[in-house]
Design a protein around this motif. Structure first.
Motif, PDB file in Angstrom:
ATOM      1  N   GLY A 154       0.809  -1.209   0.000  1.00 59.04           N
ATOM      2  CA  GLY A 154       0.000   0.000   0.000  1.00 59.04           C
ATOM      3  C   GLY A 154       0.844   1.261   0.000  1.00 59.04           C
ATOM      4  O   GLY A 154       0.395   2.320  -0.469  1.00 59.04           O
ATOM      5  N   GLY A 155       2.057   1.176   0.533  1.00 57.84           N
ATOM      6  CA  GLY A 155       2.959   2.317   0.465  1.00 57.84           C
ATOM      7  C   GLY A 155       3.358   2.619  -0.966  1.00 57.84           C
ATOM      8  O   GLY A 155       3.464   3.788  -1.368  1.00 57.84           O
ATOM      9  N   PHE A 156       3.577   1.571  -1.763  1.00 55.91           N
ATOM     10  CA  PHE A 156       3.828   1.740  -3.195  1.00 55.91           C
ATOM     11  C   PHE A 156       2.611   2.379  -3.861  1.00 55.91           C
ATOM     12  O   PHE A 156       2.718   3.335  -4.630  1.00 55.91           O
ATOM     13  CB  PHE A 156       4.134   0.366  -3.810  1.00 55.91           C
ATOM     14  CG  PHE A 156       4.467   0.375  -5.278  1.00 55.91           C
ATOM     15  CD1 PHE A 156       5.023   1.480  -5.910  1.00 55.91           C
ATOM     16  CD2 PHE A 156       4.225  -0.763  -6.043  1.00 55.91           C
ATOM     17  CE1 PHE A 156       5.336   1.468  -7.265  1.00 55.91           C
ATOM     18  CE2 PHE A 156       4.533  -0.797  -7.402  1.00 55.91           C
ATOM     19  CZ  PHE A 156       5.082   0.326  -8.010  1.00 55.91           C
ATOM     20  N   GLY A 157       1.424   1.844  -3.528  1.00 53.18           N
ATOM     21  CA  GLY A 157       0.202   2.414  -4.067  1.00 53.18           C
ATOM     22  C   GLY A 157       0.023   3.874  -3.710  1.00 53.18           C
ATOM     23  O   GLY A 157      -0.462   4.669  -4.517  1.00 53.18           O
ATOM     24  N   ALA A 158       0.446   4.247  -2.495  1.00 46.59           N
ATOM     25  CA  ALA A 158       0.330   5.641  -2.061  1.00 46.59           C
ATOM     26  C   ALA A 158       1.239   6.547  -2.889  1.00 46.59           C
ATOM     27  O   ALA A 158       0.851   7.661  -3.260  1.00 46.59           O
ATOM     28  CB  ALA A 158       0.661   5.754  -0.576  1.00 46.59           C
ATOM     29  N   PHE A 159       2.449   6.087  -3.177  1.00 46.26           N
ATOM     30  CA  PHE A 159       3.344   6.882  -4.029  1.00 46.26           C
ATOM     31  C   PHE A 159       2.737   7.068  -5.423  1.00 46.26           C
ATOM     32  O   PHE A 159       2.799   8.158  -6.003  1.00 46.26           O
ATOM     33  CB  PHE A 159       4.706   6.204  -4.148  1.00 46.26           C
ATOM     34  CG  PHE A 159       5.545   6.278  -2.901  1.00 46.26           C
ATOM     35  CD1 PHE A 159       5.650   7.450  -2.171  1.00 46.26           C
ATOM     36  CD2 PHE A 159       6.250   5.168  -2.462  1.00 46.26           C
ATOM     37  CE1 PHE A 159       6.431   7.518  -1.025  1.00 46.26           C
ATOM     38  CE2 PHE A 159       7.035   5.223  -1.319  1.00 46.26           C
ATOM     39  CZ  PHE A 159       7.129   6.402  -0.593  1.00 46.26           C
ATOM     40  N   LEU A 160       2.135   6.003  -5.967  1.00 49.03           N
ATOM     41  CA  LEU A 160       1.549   6.092  -7.295  1.00 49.03           C
ATOM     42  C   LEU A 160       0.353   7.041  -7.317  1.00 49.03           C
ATOM     43  O   LEU A 160       0.212   7.855  -8.227  1.00 49.03           O
ATOM     44  CB  LEU A 160       1.127   4.701  -7.779  1.00 49.03           C
ATOM     45  CG  LEU A 160       2.252   3.697  -8.018  1.00 49.03           C
ATOM     46  CD1 LEU A 160       1.673   2.337  -8.404  1.00 49.03           C
ATOM     47  CD2 LEU A 160       3.207   4.186  -9.108  1.00 49.03           C
ATOM     48  N   PHE A 169      -4.176  15.511  -2.071  1.00 52.58           N
ATOM     49  CA  PHE A 169      -3.737  15.104  -0.742  1.00 52.58           C
ATOM     50  C   PHE A 169      -3.017  16.225  -0.001  1.00 52.58           C
ATOM     51  O   PHE A 169      -2.229  16.967  -0.588  1.00 52.58           O
ATOM     52  CB  PHE A 169      -2.818  13.878  -0.859  1.00 52.58           C
ATOM     53  CG  PHE A 169      -3.448  12.746  -1.631  1.00 52.58           C
ATOM     54  CD1 PHE A 169      -4.478  12.010  -1.085  1.00 52.58           C
ATOM     55  CD2 PHE A 169      -3.038  12.449  -2.924  1.00 52.58           C
ATOM     56  CE1 PHE A 169      -5.088  10.988  -1.801  1.00 52.58           C
ATOM     57  CE2 PHE A 169      -3.631  11.437  -3.652  1.00 52.58           C
ATOM     58  CZ  PHE A 169      -4.665  10.698  -3.094  1.00 52.58           C
ATOM     59  N   ASP A 170      -3.299  16.288   1.303  1.00 54.64           N
ATOM     60  CA  ASP A 170      -2.606  17.233   2.172  1.00 54.64           C
ATOM     61  C   ASP A 170      -1.401  16.587   2.842  1.00 54.64           C
ATOM     62  O   ASP A 170      -0.520  17.296   3.343  1.00 54.64           O
ATOM     63  CB  ASP A 170      -3.573  17.766   3.226  1.00 54.64           C
ATOM     64  CG  ASP A 170      -4.710  18.552   2.600  1.00 54.64           C
ATOM     65  OD1 ASP A 170      -4.454  19.671   2.126  1.00 54.64           O
ATOM     66  OD2 ASP A 170      -5.841  18.035   2.567  1.00 54.64           O
ATOM     67  N   ALA A 171      -1.360  15.265   2.865  1.00 59.01           N
ATOM     68  CA  ALA A 171      -0.207  14.534   3.401  1.00 59.01           C
ATOM     69  C   ALA A 171      -0.283  13.098   2.906  1.00 59.01           C
ATOM     70  O   ALA A 171      -1.376  12.553   2.707  1.00 59.01           O
ATOM     71  CB  ALA A 171      -0.182  14.568   4.923  1.00 59.01           C
ATOM     72  N   ILE A 172       0.887  12.502   2.708  1.00 66.48           N
ATOM     73  CA  ILE A 172       1.001  11.094   2.319  1.00 66.48           C
ATOM     74  C   ILE A 172       1.907  10.402   3.321  1.00 66.48           C
ATOM     75  O   ILE A 172       2.970  10.922   3.675  1.00 66.48           O
ATOM     76  CB  ILE A 172       1.570  10.953   0.897  1.00 66.48           C
ATOM     77  CG1 ILE A 172       0.619  11.592  -0.127  1.00 66.48           C
ATOM     78  CG2 ILE A 172       1.820   9.486   0.550  1.00 66.48           C
ATOM     79  CD1 ILE A 172       1.189  11.658  -1.541  1.00 66.48           C
ATOM     80  N   VAL A 173       1.479   9.214   3.769  1.00 68.34           N
ATOM     81  CA  VAL A 173       2.266   8.421   4.713  1.00 68.34           C
ATOM     82  C   VAL A 173       2.519   7.050   4.099  1.00 68.34           C
ATOM     83  O   VAL A 173       1.575   6.336   3.747  1.00 68.34           O
ATOM     84  CB  VAL A 173       1.527   8.264   6.056  1.00 68.34           C
ATOM     85  CG1 VAL A 173       2.345   7.383   7.005  1.00 68.34           C
ATOM     86  CG2 VAL A 173       1.233   9.615   6.688  1.00 68.34           C
ATOM     87  N   SER A 174       3.781   6.681   3.958  1.00 71.17           N
ATOM     88  CA  SER A 174       4.159   5.363   3.474  1.00 71.17           C
ATOM     89  C   SER A 174       4.901   4.628   4.580  1.00 71.17           C
ATOM     90  O   SER A 174       5.949   5.085   5.033  1.00 71.17           O
ATOM     91  CB  SER A 174       5.056   5.472   2.228  1.00 71.17           C
ATOM     92  OG  SER A 174       5.564   4.205   1.861  1.00 71.17           O
ATOM     93  N   VAL A 175       4.345   3.499   5.025  1.00 72.94           N
ATOM     94  CA  VAL A 175       4.960   2.682   6.067  1.00 72.94           C
ATOM     95  C   VAL A 175       5.386   1.353   5.447  1.00 72.94           C
ATOM     96  O   VAL A 175       4.562   0.638   4.867  1.00 72.94           O
ATOM     97  CB  VAL A 175       3.990   2.425   7.234  1.00 72.94           C
ATOM     98  CG1 VAL A 175       4.680   1.605   8.334  1.00 72.94           C
ATOM     99  CG2 VAL A 175       3.454   3.732   7.801  1.00 72.94           C
ATOM    100  N   ALA A 176       6.676   1.040   5.522  1.00 71.39           N
ATOM    101  CA  ALA A 176       7.219  -0.213   4.968  1.00 71.39           C
ATOM    102  C   ALA A 176       6.942  -0.336   3.475  1.00 71.39           C
ATOM    103  O   ALA A 176       6.787  -1.426   2.941  1.00 71.39           O
ATOM    104  CB  ALA A 176       6.654  -1.428   5.713  1.00 71.39           C
ATOM    105  N   GLY A 177       6.895   0.801   2.783  1.00 68.81           N
ATOM    106  CA  GLY A 177       6.561   0.810   1.363  1.00 68.81           C
ATOM    107  C   GLY A 177       7.766   0.640   0.455  1.00 68.81           C
ATOM    108  O   GLY A 177       8.898   0.427   0.903  1.00 68.81           O
ATOM    109  N   HIS A 178       7.517   0.755  -0.839  1.00 65.50           N
ATOM    110  CA  HIS A 178       8.587   0.587  -1.824  1.00 65.50           C
ATOM    111  C   HIS A 178       8.191   1.301  -3.106  1.00 65.50           C
ATOM    112  O   HIS A 178       7.118   1.911  -3.194  1.00 65.50           O
ATOM    113  CB  HIS A 178       8.870  -0.896  -2.087  1.00 65.50           C
ATOM    114  CG  HIS A 178       7.691  -1.663  -2.645  1.00 65.50           C
ATOM    115  ND1 HIS A 178       7.492  -1.840  -3.992  1.00 65.50           N
ATOM    116  CD2 HIS A 178       6.660  -2.294  -2.033  1.00 65.50           C
ATOM    117  CE1 HIS A 178       6.406  -2.560  -4.195  1.00 65.50           C
ATOM    118  NE2 HIS A 178       5.871  -2.847  -3.011  1.00 65.50           N
ATOM    119  N   GLY A 179       9.053   1.258  -4.101  1.00 66.94           N
ATOM    120  CA  GLY A 179       8.764   1.837  -5.403  1.00 66.94           C
ATOM    121  C   GLY A 179       8.839   0.772  -6.471  1.00 66.94           C
ATOM    122  O   GLY A 179       8.822  -0.434  -6.187  1.00 66.94           O
TER     123      GLY A 179
END
Length: 332
Positions: A154-160, A169-179
């Protein structure tokens, strides 16, 4: 869609005095991706309804996601205002045989050695469909702030998503994510090919991600999702002048979700609760996030009395399933 007000909550959970319920459920469909069900939760108190709400969007990991009402209640208590939590599910396999990591699809041949996250392609249709849902939901409830959370895949999904439409978005949080791509070697990862793919990912997405405050949370000893890759993403955003903070999870907390379990994880990839829900999340994330949101201009309802369009209630709630977290196919 207009409908009866969703102010009458479906449940008063845990005797905390925080009302919580399902405001809406549905599913996204498209020509290039399978069904992606979603649930919109609401949590509030009578006092909190005097303020415009926050909308939180949660993207789970690949092992599925259970989002109980208590999680929405926790956010309401932490931020002391009405909150809505939009929890979609990763899209199912598409008609052309693609599997998905949120808005990123890959075929079986592309996923050889579990490297689909390197050799697949972005699915613009899904990213746009989910952004349309978020935009409409934000407008319906009169959201003052919209915050995107992603854990693991989901962290990858958040970056996308953040790159697809950063203005949402006013803020994005990626926990244990990747690209897309990786700097890591071994486990059948071809190098320098996968490093080149990650570099291309950074060049394409970082300029847009740098326009949104981002908090990246990662454990250095995470053997599922590479700290080195997360660090490269955060540094690239910072070099573009973006407000990005990298928060390192201590090694002794990287498996803390497994505390008390008979079969304990040693992957270094089990810090969802530590980062997002337990008391430790106040220092790791939520204190930082409140500071970020305090500096962001209000959107939608603006911070005074909420003037939200009533949200149509769920016709048939979509049951959450699976365990928290997930395993993106990233080897460290």
């Amino acid at each position: 869609a207009a409908g009866p007000p969703a102010r009458a909550f479906a449940a008063m959970v845990g005797g905390t005095g925080v009302g919580a319920g399902i405001a809406r459920s549905g599913k996204l469909t498209g020509s290039t991706f399978g069904e992606s069900p979603y649930v919109l939760y609401e949590a509030s108190t009578p006092e909190a309804e005097a303020e415009s709400p926050y909308l939180f969007v949660f993207l789970h990991g690949l092992d599925g996601y259970e989002f109980p009402l208590e999680d929405a209640q926790d956010l309401q208590r932490r931020f002391q205002r009405q909150v809505f939590c939009l929890a979609p599910r990763n899209p199912e396999r598409g008609s052309e045989g693609h599997s998905f990591i949120w808005g990123f699809g890959y075929t079986k041949p592309q996923n050889r050695n579990a490297l689909g996250y390197c050799f697949g392609e972005i699915n613009a249709e899904y990213n746009e469909s989910l952004c349309v849902l978020i935009r409409q939901t934000s407008a319906d409830i009169g959201a003052e702030k919209v915050i995107l959370y992603g854990y693991s895949a989901g962290g990858f999904g958040a970056f996308l998503l953040g790159s697809h439409d950063p203005s949402l978005f006013d803020a994005i949080v990626s926990v244990a994510g990747h690209g897309q791509g990786t700097l890591e070697a071994g486990y059948g990862i071809p190098q320098p090919e996968c490093s080149t793919i990650l570099e291309g990912f950074l060049q394409e997405h970082v300029p847009r991600l740098a326009t949104v405050p981002i908090i990246v949370i990662h454990a250095r000893n995470d053997s599922v999702s590479s700290f080195k890759d997360a660090e490269a993403i955060a540094q690239a955003i910072q070099e573009q002048g973006g407000p990005c903070e990298l928060v390192e999870v201590p090694d002794d907390k990287a498996n803390s979700d497994a505390a008390g379990k008979k079969k304990k994880s040693k992957s270094g990839h089990s810090y969802y609760f530590y980062s997002l829900l337990h008391d430790s999340s106040e220092e790791v994330l939520h204190g930082r996030l409140r500071e970020v949101l305090a500096g962001a201009p209000a959107r939608g309802g603006g911070g005074g009395t909420a003037a939200a369009t009533p949200v149509a209630p769920a016709a048939a709630p979509v049951a959450a399933r699976g365990a928290k977290g997930g395993r993106p196919p990233v080897a460290a």
